[in-house]
Motif scaffolding. Structure first.
Motif, PDB file in Angstrom:
ATOM      1  N   GLN A 152       0.844  -1.194   0.000  1.00 55.29           N
ATOM      2  CA  GLN A 152       0.000   0.000   0.000  1.00 55.29           C
ATOM      3  C   GLN A 152       0.882   1.247   0.000  1.00 55.29           C
ATOM      4  OE1 GLN A 152      -2.809   0.652  -0.739  1.00 55.29           O
ATOM      5  NE2 GLN A 152      -3.897   2.061   0.604  1.00 55.29           N
ATOM      6  N   VAL A 153       0.601   2.148  -0.932  1.00 58.03           N
ATOM      7  CA  VAL A 153       1.384   3.373  -1.020  1.00 58.03           C
ATOM      8  C   VAL A 153       1.010   4.306   0.129  1.00 58.03           C
ATOM      9  CG1 VAL A 153       1.867   5.392  -2.420  1.00 58.03           C
ATOM     10  CG2 VAL A 153       1.571   3.157  -3.520  1.00 58.03           C
ATOM     11  N   GLN A 154       2.031   4.881   0.761  1.00 60.82           N
ATOM     12  CA  GLN A 154       1.800   5.867   1.814  1.00 60.82           C
ATOM     13  C   GLN A 154       2.681   7.075   1.565  1.00 60.82           C
ATOM     14  OE1 GLN A 154       2.536   3.380   5.366  1.00 60.82           O
ATOM     15  NE2 GLN A 154       0.344   3.534   5.792  1.00 60.82           N
ATOM     16  N   LEU A 155       2.154   8.241   1.877  1.00 60.81           N
ATOM     17  CA  LEU A 155       2.895   9.486   1.731  1.00 60.81           C
ATOM     18  C   LEU A 155       2.864  10.234   3.065  1.00 60.81           C
ATOM     19  CD1 LEU A 155       1.272   8.944  -1.182  1.00 60.81           C
ATOM     20  CD2 LEU A 155       2.476  11.040  -1.770  1.00 60.81           C
ATOM     21  N   GLN A 156       3.970  10.898   3.368  1.00 56.52           N
ATOM     22  CA  GLN A 156       4.077  11.629   4.624  1.00 56.52           C
ATOM     23  C   GLN A 156       4.823  12.931   4.400  1.00 56.52           C
ATOM     24  OE1 GLN A 156       2.977  10.792   8.033  1.00 56.52           O
ATOM     25  NE2 GLN A 156       3.413  12.984   8.056  1.00 56.52           N
ATOM     26  N   GLU A 157       4.147  14.047   4.724  1.00 59.20           N
ATOM     27  CA  GLU A 157       4.784  15.351   4.615  1.00 59.20           C
ATOM     28  C   GLU A 157       5.602  15.644   5.876  1.00 59.20           C
ATOM     29  OE1 GLU A 157       0.592  15.519   2.835  1.00 59.20           O
ATOM     30  OE2 GLU A 157       1.467  14.978   4.774  1.00 59.20           O
ATOM     31  N   SER A 158       6.652  16.417   5.682  1.00 65.50           N
ATOM     32  CA  SER A 158       7.441  16.879   6.826  1.00 65.50           C
ATOM     33  C   SER A 158       8.028  18.245   6.507  1.00 65.50           C
ATOM     34  CB  SER A 158       8.555  15.887   7.166  1.00 65.50           C
ATOM     35  OG  SER A 158       9.418  15.695   6.059  1.00 65.50           O
ATOM     36  N   GLY A 159       8.258  19.013   7.576  1.00 65.80           N
ATOM     37  CA  GLY A 159       8.822  20.336   7.400  1.00 65.80           C
ATOM     38  C   GLY A 159       8.329  21.281   8.474  1.00 65.80           C
ATOM     39  N   PRO A 160       8.896  22.478   8.499  1.00 65.84           N
ATOM     40  CA  PRO A 160       8.518  23.460   9.533  1.00 65.84           C
ATOM     41  C   PRO A 160       7.051  23.848   9.453  1.00 65.84           C
ATOM     42  CG  PRO A 160      10.517  24.120   8.370  1.00 65.84           C
ATOM     43  CD  PRO A 160       9.941  22.975   7.604  1.00 65.84           C
ATOM     44  N   GLY A 161       6.439  24.025  10.605  1.00 70.99           N
ATOM     45  CA  GLY A 161       5.054  24.452  10.659  1.00 70.99           C
ATOM     46  C   GLY A 161       4.909  25.966  10.705  1.00 70.99           C
ATOM     47  N   LEU A 162       6.012  26.657  10.866  1.00 69.58           N
ATOM     48  CA  LEU A 162       5.980  28.113  10.955  1.00 69.58           C
ATOM     49  C   LEU A 162       7.106  28.687  10.102  1.00 69.58           C
ATOM     50  CD1 LEU A 162       4.737  30.646  12.320  1.00 69.58           C
ATOM     51  CD2 LEU A 162       6.438  30.345  14.145  1.00 69.58           C
ATOM     52  N   VAL A 163       6.742  29.612   9.240  1.00 71.54           N
ATOM     53  CA  VAL A 163       7.719  30.260   8.369  1.00 71.54           C
ATOM     54  C   VAL A 163       7.502  31.770   8.454  1.00 71.54           C
ATOM     55  CG1 VAL A 163       8.592  30.451   6.000  1.00 71.54           C
ATOM     56  CG2 VAL A 163       7.690  28.265   6.814  1.00 71.54           C
ATOM     57  N   LYS A 164       8.588  32.504   8.466  1.00 71.62           N
ATOM     58  CA  LYS A 164       8.476  33.966   8.545  1.00 71.62           C
ATOM     59  C   LYS A 164       8.177  34.560   7.166  1.00 71.62           C
ATOM     60  CE  LYS A 164      11.414  34.954  12.541  1.00 71.62           C
ATOM     61  NZ  LYS A 164      11.315  33.606  13.120  1.00 71.62           N
ATOM     62  N   PRO A 165       7.459  35.670   7.160  1.00 73.58           N
ATOM     63  CA  PRO A 165       7.202  36.353   5.877  1.00 73.58           C
ATOM     64  C   PRO A 165       8.497  36.665   5.151  1.00 73.58           C
ATOM     65  CG  PRO A 165       5.843  37.275   7.609  1.00 73.58           C
ATOM     66  CD  PRO A 165       6.792  36.331   8.288  1.00 73.58           C
ATOM     67  N   SER A 166       8.449  36.545   3.845  1.00 73.35           N
ATOM     68  CA  SER A 166       9.551  36.780   2.901  1.00 73.35           C
ATOM     69  C   SER A 166      10.545  35.618   2.843  1.00 73.35           C
ATOM     70  CB  SER A 166      10.303  38.080   3.217  1.00 73.35           C
ATOM     71  OG  SER A 166      11.230  37.919   4.268  1.00 73.35           O
ATOM     72  N   GLU A 167      10.410  34.660   3.730  1.00 74.43           N
ATOM     73  CA  GLU A 167      11.325  33.524   3.691  1.00 74.43           C
ATOM     74  C   GLU A 167      10.789  32.421   2.765  1.00 74.43           C
ATOM     75  OE1 GLU A 167      13.595  34.160   7.954  1.00 74.43           O
ATOM     76  OE2 GLU A 167      12.284  32.419   7.721  1.00 74.43           O
ATOM     77  N   THR A 168      11.514  31.309   2.722  1.00 71.53           N
ATOM     78  CA  THR A 168      11.154  30.201   1.839  1.00 71.53           C
ATOM     79  C   THR A 168      10.561  29.046   2.628  1.00 71.53           C
ATOM     80  OG1 THR A 168      12.822  30.775   0.176  1.00 71.53           O
ATOM     81  CG2 THR A 168      12.035  28.499   0.190  1.00 71.53           C
ATOM     82  N   LEU A 169       9.396  28.626   2.178  1.00 68.86           N
ATOM     83  CA  LEU A 169       8.720  27.453   2.748  1.00 68.86           C
ATOM     84  C   LEU A 169       9.323  26.214   2.097  1.00 68.86           C
ATOM     85  CD1 LEU A 169       4.817  27.080   2.857  1.00 68.86           C
ATOM     86  CD2 LEU A 169       6.272  25.286   1.908  1.00 68.86           C
ATOM     87  N   SER A 170       9.713  25.248   2.914  1.00 69.87           N
ATOM     88  CA  SER A 170      10.295  24.010   2.387  1.00 69.87           C
ATOM     89  C   SER A 170       9.620  22.816   3.036  1.00 69.87           C
ATOM     90  CB  SER A 170      11.794  23.957   2.667  1.00 69.87           C
ATOM     91  OG  SER A 170      12.479  24.979   1.986  1.00 69.87           O
ATOM     92  N   LEU A 171       9.081  21.949   2.200  1.00 73.31           N
ATOM     93  CA  LEU A 171       8.432  20.732   2.671  1.00 73.31           C
ATOM     94  C   LEU A 171       8.965  19.531   1.895  1.00 73.31           C
ATOM     95  CD1 LEU A 171       4.707  21.902   2.882  1.00 73.31           C
ATOM     96  CD2 LEU A 171       6.293  21.582   4.789  1.00 73.31           C
ATOM     97  N   THR A 172       8.950  18.395   2.547  1.00 69.15           N
ATOM     98  CA  THR A 172       9.363  17.144   1.920  1.00 69.15           C
ATOM     99  C   THR A 172       8.253  16.128   2.062  1.00 69.15           C
ATOM    100  OG1 THR A 172      11.706  17.527   2.340  1.00 69.15           O
ATOM    101  CG2 THR A 172      11.028  15.245   2.013  1.00 69.15           C
ATOM    102  N   CYS A 173       8.087  15.312   1.057  1.00 67.73           N
ATOM    103  CA  CYS A 173       7.124  14.219   1.092  1.00 67.73           C
ATOM    104  C   CYS A 173       7.883  12.909   0.877  1.00 67.73           C
ATOM    105  CB  CYS A 173       6.076  14.409   0.010  1.00 67.73           C
ATOM    106  SG  CYS A 173       4.777  13.150   0.008  1.00 67.73           S
ATOM    107  N   THR A 174       7.709  11.988   1.803  1.00 64.75           N
ATOM    108  CA  THR A 174       8.341  10.676   1.698  1.00 64.75           C
ATOM    109  C   THR A 174       7.298   9.664   1.255  1.00 64.75           C
ATOM    110  OG1 THR A 174       9.912  11.243   3.447  1.00 64.75           O
ATOM    111  CG2 THR A 174       9.637   8.903   2.927  1.00 64.75           C
ATOM    112  N   VAL A 175       7.616   8.930   0.201  1.00 62.90           N
ATOM    113  CA  VAL A 175       6.705   7.944  -0.385  1.00 62.90           C
ATOM    114  C   VAL A 175       7.193   6.543  -0.036  1.00 62.90           C
ATOM    115  CG1 VAL A 175       5.627   7.138  -2.512  1.00 62.90           C
ATOM    116  CG2 VAL A 175       6.306   9.544  -2.289  1.00 62.90           C
ATOM    117  N   SER A 176       6.284   5.717   0.446  1.00 64.16           N
ATOM    118  CA  SER A 176       6.656   4.342   0.760  1.00 64.16           C
ATOM    119  C   SER A 176       5.620   3.381   0.206  1.00 64.16           C
ATOM    120  CB  SER A 176       6.780   4.157   2.275  1.00 64.16           C
ATOM    121  OG  SER A 176       5.558   4.446   2.906  1.00 64.16           O
TER     122      SER A 176
END
Lengths: 107, 118
Positions: free
Chosen positions: B1-25
Motif C-alpha cells: 500500500q502506497v503511503q505518503l508523509q509530509e514533513s517540514g517546519p510548521g511556521l515560516v516567517k514572511p519573505s522567507e522560503t517554505l520548504s516541505l518534503t514528502c516521503t513515499v513508501s
C-alpha cells in the motif's frame, strides 16, 4: 483559466436520501473531470475520474455523469460516512482548477 | 500500500522560503506524478504543481515564479520550495501521487499546516 462552479455550496440531507451535486465548467472539458470527497481534518479522497469512472474501492452508491460543461455527482442512498465536502476538479488543461466545494450536512 | 508523509517546519516567517518534503513508501511504478496541493484554512483546494517520473515539472502559473518541486528518487522523496511567502501562503499542504494521470490522485499524505507569521 477554466472556472469550475459547483452548486449548491452546501446542502442538508438525511440518511438514505439521494443527493446530486452539480459542477459546471466555464468552457468544454470533454469528460476530463474528477470528484474528490474530503472530511474535516483529512486529505481528499478520490471518488470518480473521467467524469463517470468509479475509483476502486469506492461504494457503488456514488456515480458521476456529464461531459462538456455540465457534470453531476450523485449519491444514491446517503450513508452517515458520506457527510463531507465534495470537490470537482477539471484536468482538461492547465492549470487544473477545483470547484468551490459542496458541503453535505446532516438534516 | 502506497503511503505518503509530509514533513517540514510548521511556521515560516514572511519573505522567507517554505520548504516541505514528502516521503513515499510502498508500491512502485515507472509512471507517477508527485504532486503538491494546498488548502488555506476554511477554504478550497489549490493545485500547486507536480514532478513527473521523468523529472519534468508543471506548476500553477499563479505560483510559478516562486515554486520549485524537486525529487530524489533514490530515497523516494520529493520536495516543495515556495519562496517569498506571505500570510496568504498559510495553508495545509498536501502531497499526493497519481499514476497514469496527473490529477487522478488515489494516494495522499495527511497534510501539514504551514503558518506564515513573524
Amino acid at each position: 483559466a477554466i472556472q469550475m462552479t459547483q452548486s449548491p455550496s452546501s446542502l442538508s440531507a438525511s440518511v438514505g436520501d439521494r443527493v446530486t451535486i452539480t459542477c459546471r465548467a466555464s468552457q468544454g472539458i470533454r469528460n476530463d473531470l474528477v470528484w474528490y470527497q474530503q472530511k474535516p481534518g483529512k486529505a481528499p479522497k478520490l471518488l470518480i475520474y473521467a467524469a463517470s469512472s468509479l475509483q476502486s474501492g469506492v461504494p457503488l452508491r456514488f456515480s458521476g455523469s456529464g461531459s462538456g460543461t455540465d457534470f453531476t455527482l450523485t449519491i444514491s442512498g446517503l450513508q452517515p460516512e458520506d457527510f463531507a465536502t465534495y470537490y470537482c476538479l477539471q484536468d482538461y488543461n492547465y492549470p487544473p482548477s477545483f470547484g468551490g466545494g459542496t458541503k453535505v450536512e446532516i438534516k | 500500500q502506497v503511503q505518503l508523509q509530509e514533513s517540514g517546519p510548521g511556521l515560516v516567517k514572511p519573505s522567507e522560503t517554505l520548504s516541505l518534503t514528502c516521503t513515499v513508501s510502498g508500491g512502485s511504478s515507472s509512471s507517477y506524478y508527485w504532486t503538491w496541493i494546498r488548502q488555506p484554512p476554511g477554504k478550497g483546494l489549490e493545485w500547486i504543481g507536480y514532478i513527473y517520473a521523468s523529472g519534468s515539472t508543471n506548476y500553477n502559473p499563479s505560483l510559478k515564479s516562486r515554486v520549485t518541486i524537486s525529487a530524489d528518487t533514490s530515497i523516494n522523496q520529493f520536495s516543495l520550495k515556495l519562496s517569498s511567502v506571505t500570510a496568504a501562503d498559510t495553508a495545509v499542504y498536501f502531497c499526493a501521487m497519481g499514476l497514469d494521470k496527473a490529477l487522478v490522485l488515489p494516494y495522499w499524505g495527511q497534510g501539514t499546516l504551514v503558518t506564515v507569521s513573524s
